[in-house]
Design an enzyme around this catalytic site. Structure first.
Site, PDB file in Angstrom:
ATOM      1  N   HIS A 149       0.817  -1.212   0.000  1.00  0.00           N
ATOM      2  CA  HIS A 149       0.000   0.000   0.000  1.00  0.00           C
ATOM      3  C   HIS A 149       0.853   1.266   0.000  1.00  0.00           C
ATOM      4  O   HIS A 149       0.534   2.234   0.698  1.00  0.00           O
ATOM      5  CB  HIS A 149      -0.961   0.010   1.197  1.00  0.00           C
ATOM      6  N   CYS A 150       1.925   1.228  -0.761  1.00  0.00           N
ATOM      7  CA  CYS A 150       2.827   2.387  -0.885  1.00  0.00           C
ATOM      8  C   CYS A 150       3.449   2.792   0.450  1.00  0.00           C
ATOM      9  O   CYS A 150       3.832   3.955   0.631  1.00  0.00           O
ATOM     10  CB  CYS A 150       2.143   3.593  -1.510  1.00  0.00           C
TER      11      CYS A 150
END
Lengths: 228, 153
Positions: A183-184
């Site tokens: 998720h970055c």
């Protein structure tokens, strides 16, 4: 820490504030004058709108001061052999043919969100997340990640014995779309000492029934992986 | 699409108890593989002897059930094969996982083919193909002494 506080603190030290609001804009009441940030970027497809379009808000003084980031039709005022001047805002930054269809579609997305009302959206999502959180907390194998005050519309979790990518595939087959991976934010995953996480998020279109389905499908993961 | 086909008992079992996990003692070739999209990391170690036979092979890494099972089954099948045979097997596997209905490689025995075909359910899940192939690409990198981290693309 709320964005407004970060902005005030940064400004007190003379720092320009650029906010990635892609995740905030669909879920929060936004008032640029109140936030007072210098730039705020949003992604239209996260606001019930079309893909391929984004909006960058910027304070006029910065937009006037900065040079254009690309050249093309419509952004020029005058071109001479030895000098060039650019069009007024926002033309200076809108080189070439714009994505007309997406712009018109996004206008409708904003009208849709306004017709529902951001307060209603926020309340709906908060209720769903609270419901989902209670539901998943009761599910023994599920470990929820993070439960701050003013939590956003997401439920991040891991499931003992099942890798998040396996969870995502199984949930997908059950018609439950979630995201799995970093998720970055790889650094946070390192800190939490987990290889990846699964994340369910809610929006206008979700209901409590969807969260029941999420929980049922998590139980299906346990069944497939022969877990108790 | 069928989850039972993807998560067969043998996959779950290899995923949970991977064979040849760890760093083999006397390796003379190794390579790392990385899948940035899902964060999987794998490190393959092998010992290629004078007759170009893979005498020993092992891997380190963590990932989903598919990636762990695939690496585990690969190391099991490759051990004892020579370099040429091993490369043919890799090609055959990659072809099968992407499109071919079956394995054709003459260097695989029938029971080995059956074992490998347990991974064939992956082809119905394009997002998961890279999970199954990373360790195989990494094995080829190790054989070829590639300095670069192996990728699945």
């Amino acid at each position: 820490m709320p964005v407004k506080e970060i902005t005030d603190l940064a400004h007190s030290k003379g720092i320009i504030v650029v906010i990635d609001g892609c995740q905030g804009a669909p879920h929060l009441k936004l008032d640029m004058q109140d936030l007072d940030c210098d730039f705020y970027a949003i992604s239209c497809h996260k606001m019930y709108g079309p893909t391929g379009l984004g909006v960058l808000y910027g304070k006029k003084k910065w937009l006037e001061e900065l040079p254009p980031y690309q050249g093309g039709g419509g952004m020029i005022r005058e071109v001479k052999k030895d000098k060039i001047s650019y069009g007024d805002l926002p033309n200076k930054y809108e080189a070439g043919t714009m994505a007309t269809a997406q712009v018109i579609a996004f206008d409708q997305s904003i009208k849709f969100m306004e017709s529902v009302g951001i307060e209603n959206i926020m309340k709906h999502e908060a209720d769903l997340v609270e419901y989902g959180q209670e539901l998943l907390q009761k599910n023994n194998s599920v470990k929820l990640i993070g439960s701050p005050k003013n939590k956003g519309g997401v439920l991040s979790f891991t499931l003992e014995g099942v890798h998040p990518h396996d969870i995502a595939t199984i949930l997908d087959e059950d018609g439950v779309a979630i995201r799995a991976g970093h998720h970055c934010c790889q650094i946070l995953h390192d800190k939490l000492n987990i290889p990846a996480s699964a994340r369910a998020s809610v929006g206008i279109y979700n209901t409590k029934d969807d969260l029941d389905k999420l929980n049922d499908s998590i139980n299906n993961c346990k069944k497939i992986f022969n877990l108790k | 699409m069928n989850l039972k086909e993807l998560y067969q008992e043998i996959i779950l079992e290899h995923g949970k108890n991977p064979r040849n996990l760890g760093k083999t003692h006397e390796f003379n070739k190794d390579a790392k593989g990385h899948n940035p999209l899902c964060g999987d990391n794998v490190h393959v170690y092998l010992k290629l002897n004078g007759q170009k036979i893979v005498e020993d092979i092992s891997f380190e890494g963590s990932g989903c059930a598919i990636s762990m099972a695939s690496a585990s089954i690969m190391t099991d099948l490759i051990k004892g094969k020579n370099e040429h045979e091993a490369k043919e097997i890799v090609e055959d596997f990659l072809g099968m996982i992407k499109e071919n209905p079956e394995l054709k490689c003459e260097y695989l025995k029938e029971d080995e083919k059956t074992k490998l075909m347990c991974l064939s359910g992956v082809k119905q899940y394009p997002m998961r193909v890279k999970c199954a192939t990373l360790s195989w690409h990494t094995f080829v990198s190790a054989l070829d002494n590639s300095e670069e981290t192996a990728k699945t693309e």
